[in-house]
Design an enzyme around this catalytic site. Structure first.
Site, PDB file in Angstrom:
ATOM      1  N   SER A   1     -10.074  -1.152   7.018  1.00 44.91           N
ATOM      2  CA  SER A   1      -9.549  -0.853   5.680  1.00 44.91           C
ATOM      3  C   SER A   1      -8.938  -2.023   4.938  1.00 44.91           C
ATOM      4  O   SER A   1      -8.541  -1.877   3.785  1.00 44.91           O
ATOM      5  CB  SER A   1      -8.506   0.268   5.767  1.00 44.91           C
ATOM      6  OG  SER A   1      -9.139   1.511   5.918  1.00 44.91           O
TER       7      SER A   1
ATOM      8  N   LYS B   1       0.865  -1.179   0.000  1.00 44.31           N
ATOM      9  CA  LYS B   1       0.000   0.000   0.000  1.00 44.31           C
ATOM     10  C   LYS B   1       0.905   1.234   0.000  1.00 44.31           C
ATOM     11  O   LYS B   1       2.030   1.189   0.525  1.00 44.31           O
ATOM     12  CB  LYS B   1      -0.873  -0.049   1.255  1.00 44.31           C
ATOM     13  CG  LYS B   1      -1.983   0.990   1.321  1.00 44.31           C
ATOM     14  CD  LYS B   1      -2.894   0.706   2.523  1.00 44.31           C
ATOM     15  CE  LYS B   1      -3.986   1.747   2.706  1.00 44.31           C
ATOM     16  NZ  LYS B   1      -4.883   1.430   3.831  1.00 44.31           N
TER      17      LYS B   1
ATOM     18  N   SER C   1      -9.837   1.485   2.969  1.00 43.44           N
ATOM     19  CA  SER C   1      -8.976   2.337   2.181  1.00 43.44           C
ATOM     20  C   SER C   1      -7.914   1.601   1.375  1.00 43.44           C
ATOM     21  O   SER C   1      -7.307   2.182   0.478  1.00 43.44           O
ATOM     22  CB  SER C   1      -8.281   3.326   3.107  1.00 43.44           C
ATOM     23  OG  SER C   1      -7.366   2.641   3.960  1.00 43.44           O
TER      24      SER C   1
END
Lengths: 107, 495
Positions: B179, B80, B155
């Site tokens: 997330s 990420k 997210s």
């Protein structure tokens, strides 16, 4: 904490934005003000709970182990080189970060 | 080149050790699949092609010399964009960190590298991990490989999309309030948030420090478990990391006899999507047929979890994000020439709408006159939520329910209503606030027009019972086959 008065909502956002070091224009202030009031209104149920005598939790589960959160010995070790620490700075002079003058007005 | 069945993590590493494939072939295949799906998904912010190929060649050379290889040898993966790999841009999908290339590597990334895993790309995300749909990235929205008109969740949107599209066998996300678990549910993956402190956060760019946890995605529970074990274990660079070595895997509870699964009534409210309810109830019934006992439990403060979470997380975010001021990293905006206006202009132009909203909310709940009414009160309600779980775990071994109240929603559906978006996290934030290990895994599909959309089941364990949660997850995947079904995009990629 929800505030139905749009000018009060804008004022609240204005003050909070100054604290948060965010410059926000008038249109953004009005839009964020309305959203802010709606969000705080939705969270208002928190105030209805009886929390008297309840301790605060400031993190995740803490094991009882004495080793948890213990600091390591204060011995000098190699760390990030200065050049590496400065490499992402928008302005630097090889030794320090360079920022606008903070005393005596703008340079 | 790409016509090959999709390999999982365990399977891929074993194939490499046995000489049935090479690290270079795996890296090249992943890079080619990434390029093929790039336009459809917008899941990638940066590709480390040169680094990935170099690492792969070095690994193949080690194997040729007969050297021992790590547990993840040659397995490609994605990070990420809030994770540090030295020299590779990690901008948190924000303009305020555009161009930021960390000068160091995160402990958890280093442990994966040491085990032979090969990072090939940096995945898109909601800016600073603030979002539940992938629509808050400064670099465009990520799409769901099951239906590109829908969200992959957030997210960790890009990480989920890359695994669900068959580009990489695993990817890392960070889970602060759901997330990783919520996008895992929306893309038919396993997503695992370990116990708070299980994996070091050194090198994870902070959003809300009492909640953030590094968490992997993969198609199977066995795969997320292996990746979690490799990353876990104490790190002296993170004082919140648990003072114990990596946990050992437990065998699956074959008969499930005696296992008590707590079903909280608050996780099956009347407003729950009917098809999500049906799939989760069917999964629980399957576990019951396998010998587990379903026990009704109550988590009575769950209705306050969203408010508690958004007060605590935004307060911490307003403090963590104070460092983005145009001094040490990212582009600087000058303002009127003064230091204060430079800060304010840099931040105003660097942060997107949702990040500004959360910084403002967090600043407000910490400000004089409001601190006791909001922040301190939320910390106390957090204690009540923790006690709910403690009481529930006196009656059961694992708590189970849906991960997300709906399947993947349409892009744009909730962007104008922050409160509706926050409610997407209603079933994931309680375990985050309590610091508990929680796994989302596929438990079926629902029909949405011409598409099928995945549904996720969430298993939550007591603190530090990571091995128990994952073993039950593995057992469920022996009883079911939902996790073996591929998204339309992954089927194309593997064809």
């Amino acid at each position: 904490m929800s505030n139905p008065d749009p000018s009060a909502e804008r004022e609240l956002v204005h003050k909070t934005a100054a604290l948060a070091r965010l410059s926000i224009g008038a249109a953004e202030e009005a839009r964020l003000g309305a959203q802010f009031a709606r969000i705080l209104g939705a969270f208002h149920s928190l105030s209805e709970l009886n929390v008297e005598g309840v301790p605060e939790t400031t993190g995740g589960p803490r094991p009882a182990s004495a080793a948890f959160g213990r600091l390591r010995a204060d011995e000098p070790r190699a760390s990030l080189e200065r050049a590496a620490a400065l490499v992402n700075a928008p302005q630097q002079d090889g030794e320090f970060y360079v920022v606008p003058k903070t005393v005596g007005g703008p340079s | 080149m790409s016509a090959a069945p999709l390999k999982g993590v365990v399977e891929g590493a074993a194939a490499l050790r046995a000489g049935r494939t090479s690290a270079l072939a795996e890296a090249e295949r992943a890079l080619e699949r990434l390029e093929r799906t790039r336009g459809a998904l917008n899941a990638v912010l940066a590709v480390d092609r040169a680094g990935a190929l170099e690492r792969a060649r070095a690994l193949d050379a080690r194997r040729a010399r007969g050297e021992a290889l790590g547990e993840l040898a040659g397995v490609p993966f994605a990070l990420k964009a809030n994770m540090c790999l030295s020299g590779v841009e990690a901008n948190c999908a924000s303009r305020v960190l555009a161009g930021y290339a960390p000068p160091y590597t995160a402990t958890f990334v280093q442990r994966l590298l040491d085990a032979g895993a090969n990072p090939i790309a940096i995945a898109n995300m909601d800016e600073f991990a603030m979002g539940s749909s992938g629509e808050n990235s400064a670099y465009g929205t990520t799409k769901n490989p099951w239906d590109v008109a829908r969200t992959p969740g957030g997210s960790s949107s890009g990480s989920a999309a890359l695994v669900a599209a068959g580009v990489v066998p695993f990817a890392l996300g960070s889970d602060t309030g759901g997330s990783v678990r919520q996008p895992a549910a929306l893309t038919n993956l396993a997503g695992y948030k370990p116990t708070y402190g299980r994996i070091s956060r050194y090198g994870l760019i902070a959003f809300a420090s009492s909640l953030d946890q590094v968490s992997p995605f993969a198609r199977s529970v066995a795969d997320v478990e292996l990746v979690t074990r490799v990353m876990s274990g104490h790190d002296e660079r993170d004082t919140t990391s648990l003072p114990e070595p990596a946990f050992a895997a437990e065998p699956e509870p074959a008969a499930l006899a005696g296992l008590r699964i707590g079903v909280p009534r608050e996780y099956f409210p009347a407003t729950l999507d009917a098809a999500v309810r049906a799939r989760c109830e069917a999964a629980l019934a399957e576990l019951e047929r396998g010998g587990a006992r379903l026990v009704p439990v109550s988590l009575p403060h769950s209705e306050h979890a969203i408010a508690t979470y958004y007060v605590v997380a935004t307060a911490e975010a307003s403090s963590n994000l104070a460092r983005y001021d145009g001094v040490r990293y990212g582009p600087r905006r000058d303002g009127d020439g003064s230091l204060q206006s430079m800060y304010a202009a840099t931040r105003a132009q660097g942060f997107g709408d949702e990040v500004k909203r959360r910084i403002l909310l967090g600043t407000y709940v910490l400000s004089s006159g409001y601190y006791d009414a909001w922040y301190r009160r939320a910390l106390k309600v957090r204690t009540l939520l923790l006690r709910d779980f403690e009481r529930a775990f006196e009656r059961c071994d694992i708590v189970a329910g849906p991960t997300s109240p709906t399947a993947a929603f349409k892009l744009g559906e909730k962007t104008d209503d922050p409160v509706a978006m926050y409610l997407s996290d209603v079933l994931t934030v309680p375990a985050s606030l309590a610091g508990l290990p929680a796994l989302s895994l596929p438990c079926g599909f629902l029909d949405a027009g011409s598409n099928r959309l995945p549904v996720g089941l969430q298993l939550i364990g007591p603190a530090r019972a990571d091995a128990r949660v994952l073993a039950l997850g593995r057992r469920y995947q022996q009883l079911s086959s939902f996790h073996t079904e591929l998204s339309p995009l992954a089927r194309e990629v593997a064809a």
